[in-house]
Motif scaffolding. Sequence first.
Motif, PDB file in Angstrom:
ATOM      1  N   THR A  41       5.977  65.537  39.981  1.00  0.00           N
ATOM      2  CA  THR A  41       6.208  64.435  39.052  1.00  0.00           C
ATOM      3  C   THR A  41       6.212  64.890  37.596  1.00  0.00           C
ATOM      4  O   THR A  41       6.541  64.095  36.714  1.00  0.00           O
ATOM      5  CB  THR A  41       5.167  63.312  39.236  1.00  0.00           C
ATOM      6  OG1 THR A  41       3.871  63.826  38.975  1.00  0.00           O
ATOM      7  CG2 THR A  41       5.222  62.743  40.648  1.00  0.00           C
ATOM      8  N   TYR A  42       5.880  66.145  37.339  1.00  0.00           N
ATOM      9  CA  TYR A  42       5.890  66.667  35.973  1.00  0.00           C
ATOM     10  C   TYR A  42       7.197  67.376  35.631  1.00  0.00           C
ATOM     11  O   TYR A  42       7.365  67.872  34.521  1.00  0.00           O
ATOM     12  CB  TYR A  42       4.735  67.635  35.752  1.00  0.00           C
ATOM     13  CG  TYR A  42       3.355  67.010  35.750  1.00  0.00           C
ATOM     14  CD1 TYR A  42       3.154  65.653  35.940  1.00  0.00           C
ATOM     15  CD2 TYR A  42       2.235  67.802  35.558  1.00  0.00           C
ATOM     16  CE1 TYR A  42       1.884  65.099  35.941  1.00  0.00           C
ATOM     17  CE2 TYR A  42       0.954  67.259  35.555  1.00  0.00           C
ATOM     18  CZ  TYR A  42       0.791  65.916  35.747  1.00  0.00           C
ATOM     19  OH  TYR A  42      -0.474  65.373  35.736  1.00  0.00           O
ATOM     20  N   PRO A  56       3.133  78.838  34.255  1.00  0.00           N
ATOM     21  CA  PRO A  56       2.295  78.279  35.328  1.00  0.00           C
ATOM     22  C   PRO A  56       1.109  77.510  34.745  1.00  0.00           C
ATOM     23  O   PRO A  56       0.611  77.838  33.661  1.00  0.00           O
ATOM     24  CB  PRO A  56       1.825  79.525  36.087  1.00  0.00           C
ATOM     25  CG  PRO A  56       2.857  80.560  35.789  1.00  0.00           C
ATOM     26  CD  PRO A  56       3.308  80.281  34.371  1.00  0.00           C
ATOM     27  N   TYR A  57       0.657  76.508  35.475  1.00  0.00           N
ATOM     28  CA  TYR A  57      -0.421  75.647  35.003  1.00  0.00           C
ATOM     29  C   TYR A  57      -1.229  75.130  36.172  1.00  0.00           C
ATOM     30  O   TYR A  57      -0.828  75.257  37.338  1.00  0.00           O
ATOM     31  CB  TYR A  57       0.114  74.492  34.155  1.00  0.00           C
ATOM     32  CG  TYR A  57       1.117  73.622  34.876  1.00  0.00           C
ATOM     33  CD1 TYR A  57       0.710  72.506  35.617  1.00  0.00           C
ATOM     34  CD2 TYR A  57       2.483  73.911  34.830  1.00  0.00           C
ATOM     35  CE1 TYR A  57       1.629  71.707  36.281  1.00  0.00           C
ATOM     36  CE2 TYR A  57       3.405  73.121  35.488  1.00  0.00           C
ATOM     37  CZ  TYR A  57       2.975  72.025  36.210  1.00  0.00           C
ATOM     38  OH  TYR A  57       3.877  71.237  36.874  1.00  0.00           O
ATOM     39  N   LEU A  58      -2.346  74.517  35.859  1.00  0.00           N
ATOM     40  CA  LEU A  58      -3.230  73.882  36.839  1.00  0.00           C
ATOM     41  C   LEU A  58      -3.258  72.392  36.518  1.00  0.00           C
ATOM     42  O   LEU A  58      -3.495  72.007  35.368  1.00  0.00           O
ATOM     43  CB  LEU A  58      -4.639  74.471  36.719  1.00  0.00           C
ATOM     44  CG  LEU A  58      -5.676  74.009  37.725  1.00  0.00           C
ATOM     45  CD1 LEU A  58      -5.403  74.640  39.087  1.00  0.00           C
ATOM     46  CD2 LEU A  58      -7.065  74.411  37.261  1.00  0.00           C
ATOM     47  N   THR A  59      -3.012  71.561  37.517  1.00  0.00           N
ATOM     48  CA  THR A  59      -3.022  70.113  37.321  1.00  0.00           C
ATOM     49  C   THR A  59      -4.359  69.537  37.774  1.00  0.00           C
ATOM     50  O   THR A  59      -4.846  69.873  38.854  1.00  0.00           O
ATOM     51  CB  THR A  59      -1.891  69.444  38.116  1.00  0.00           C
ATOM     52  OG1 THR A  59      -0.638  69.989  37.693  1.00  0.00           O
ATOM     53  CG2 THR A  59      -1.892  67.937  37.906  1.00  0.00           C
ATOM     54  N   ILE A  60      -4.919  68.668  36.970  1.00  0.00           N
ATOM     55  CA  ILE A  60      -6.146  67.951  37.320  1.00  0.00           C
ATOM     56  C   ILE A  60      -5.757  66.536  37.731  1.00  0.00           C
ATOM     57  O   ILE A  60      -5.110  65.817  36.977  1.00  0.00           O
ATOM     58  CB  ILE A  60      -7.128  67.912  36.133  1.00  0.00           C
ATOM     59  CG1 ILE A  60      -7.505  69.332  35.710  1.00  0.00           C
ATOM     60  CG2 ILE A  60      -8.368  67.089  36.499  1.00  0.00           C
ATOM     61  CD1 ILE A  60      -8.242  69.415  34.393  1.00  0.00           C
ATOM     62  N   LEU A  86       5.413  58.616  38.282  1.00  0.00           N
ATOM     63  CA  LEU A  86       4.927  58.988  39.603  1.00  0.00           C
ATOM     64  C   LEU A  86       6.059  58.823  40.618  1.00  0.00           C
ATOM     65  O   LEU A  86       7.086  58.236  40.318  1.00  0.00           O
ATOM     66  CB  LEU A  86       3.741  58.107  39.993  1.00  0.00           C
ATOM     67  CG  LEU A  86       2.512  58.163  39.081  1.00  0.00           C
ATOM     68  CD1 LEU A  86       1.424  57.243  39.619  1.00  0.00           C
ATOM     69  CD2 LEU A  86       2.011  59.589  38.938  1.00  0.00           C
ATOM     70  N   ALA A  87       5.859  59.301  41.818  1.00  0.00           N
ATOM     71  CA  ALA A  87       6.877  59.205  42.862  1.00  0.00           C
ATOM     72  C   ALA A  87       7.271  57.759  43.126  1.00  0.00           C
ATOM     73  O   ALA A  87       8.432  57.472  43.457  1.00  0.00           O
ATOM     74  CB  ALA A  87       6.380  59.864  44.144  1.00  0.00           C
ATOM     75  N   PRO A 146       4.750  54.548  35.530  1.00  0.00           N
ATOM     76  CA  PRO A 146       4.636  55.470  34.394  1.00  0.00           C
ATOM     77  C   PRO A 146       3.198  55.920  34.157  1.00  0.00           C
ATOM     78  O   PRO A 146       2.238  55.175  34.419  1.00  0.00           O
ATOM     79  CB  PRO A 146       5.143  54.637  33.212  1.00  0.00           C
ATOM     80  CG  PRO A 146       4.839  53.230  33.590  1.00  0.00           C
ATOM     81  CD  PRO A 146       4.978  53.168  35.091  1.00  0.00           C
ATOM     82  N   ARG A 147       3.063  57.129  33.649  1.00  0.00           N
ATOM     83  CA  ARG A 147       1.759  57.693  33.272  1.00  0.00           C
ATOM     84  C   ARG A 147       1.919  58.463  31.973  1.00  0.00           C
ATOM     85  O   ARG A 147       2.978  59.044  31.699  1.00  0.00           O
ATOM     86  CB  ARG A 147       1.216  58.629  34.344  1.00  0.00           C
ATOM     87  CG  ARG A 147       0.869  57.957  35.665  1.00  0.00           C
ATOM     88  CD  ARG A 147      -0.344  57.039  35.513  1.00  0.00           C
ATOM     89  NE  ARG A 147      -0.798  56.469  36.759  1.00  0.00           N
ATOM     90  CZ  ARG A 147      -0.431  55.290  37.226  1.00  0.00           C
ATOM     91  NH1 ARG A 147       0.420  54.550  36.559  1.00  0.00           N
ATOM     92  NH2 ARG A 147      -0.921  54.829  38.367  1.00  0.00           N
ATOM     93  N   LEU A 148       0.860  58.497  31.195  1.00  0.00           N
ATOM     94  CA  LEU A 148       0.811  59.317  29.994  1.00  0.00           C
ATOM     95  C   LEU A 148       0.469  60.736  30.412  1.00  0.00           C
ATOM     96  O   LEU A 148      -0.446  60.956  31.203  1.00  0.00           O
ATOM     97  CB  LEU A 148      -0.257  58.783  29.031  1.00  0.00           C
ATOM     98  CG  LEU A 148      -0.081  57.337  28.584  1.00  0.00           C
ATOM     99  CD1 LEU A 148      -1.258  56.918  27.710  1.00  0.00           C
ATOM    100  CD2 LEU A 148       1.236  57.136  27.862  1.00  0.00           C
ATOM    101  N   ALA A 149       1.220  61.703  29.889  1.00  0.00           N
ATOM    102  CA  ALA A 149       1.060  63.098  30.270  1.00  0.00           C
ATOM    103  C   ALA A 149       0.366  63.894  29.167  1.00  0.00           C
ATOM    104  O   ALA A 149       0.676  63.726  27.982  1.00  0.00           O
ATOM    105  CB  ALA A 149       2.428  63.712  30.553  1.00  0.00           C
TER     106      ALA A 149
END
Length: 162
Positions: free
Chosen positions: A75-76, A89-93, A148-149, A153-156
């Motif tokens: 979703t990002y 590369p990153y880590l999602t929380i 989201l799928a 909506p979400r704030l990133a």
Amino acid sequence: MTIRPATPRDLPVLLDIFTAAKAFMVRTGNPHQWREGYPGAALMEEEIARGVCYVVEEAGEMVGTFCAIPGAEPTYQVIYDGAWPNDNPYLTIHRLASNGKAAGVARACFAFCAAKGLPLRADTHADNHVMQDLLAKNGFVHCGRILLANGSPRLAYCRPAL
């Protein structure tokens, strides 16, 4: 505070933590983020099996949980009204929650995740002002908006590697 990987036997307490967190969200003006059984047992069982779900303990009691997921978050891939700082590369929380019995769960989560050496990303509902404040206080910056799928909506947010 200590952090350890969640195990299948932790599931009932994890679900209790989410129940407490949902009640807190409603009390603080965020009644829409985690509804309709989310996050449920099936999702948490899957994330425990994948090894990405963690529990936060204080004095031997589980007081919080979160998922730290390495790799690209689907979703990002598309971000609106802004941009990610890079494609590294990153880590999602995801699914950071506390039962309210101990202060510092979010701070412990962010420190644990930062120690992995990757930039961090997270998202939250526009009504979740508590999480937005926690993210800002812990070095995250607003990067834009994602969907989201299910289209919600979400704030990133993102935070560079330390």
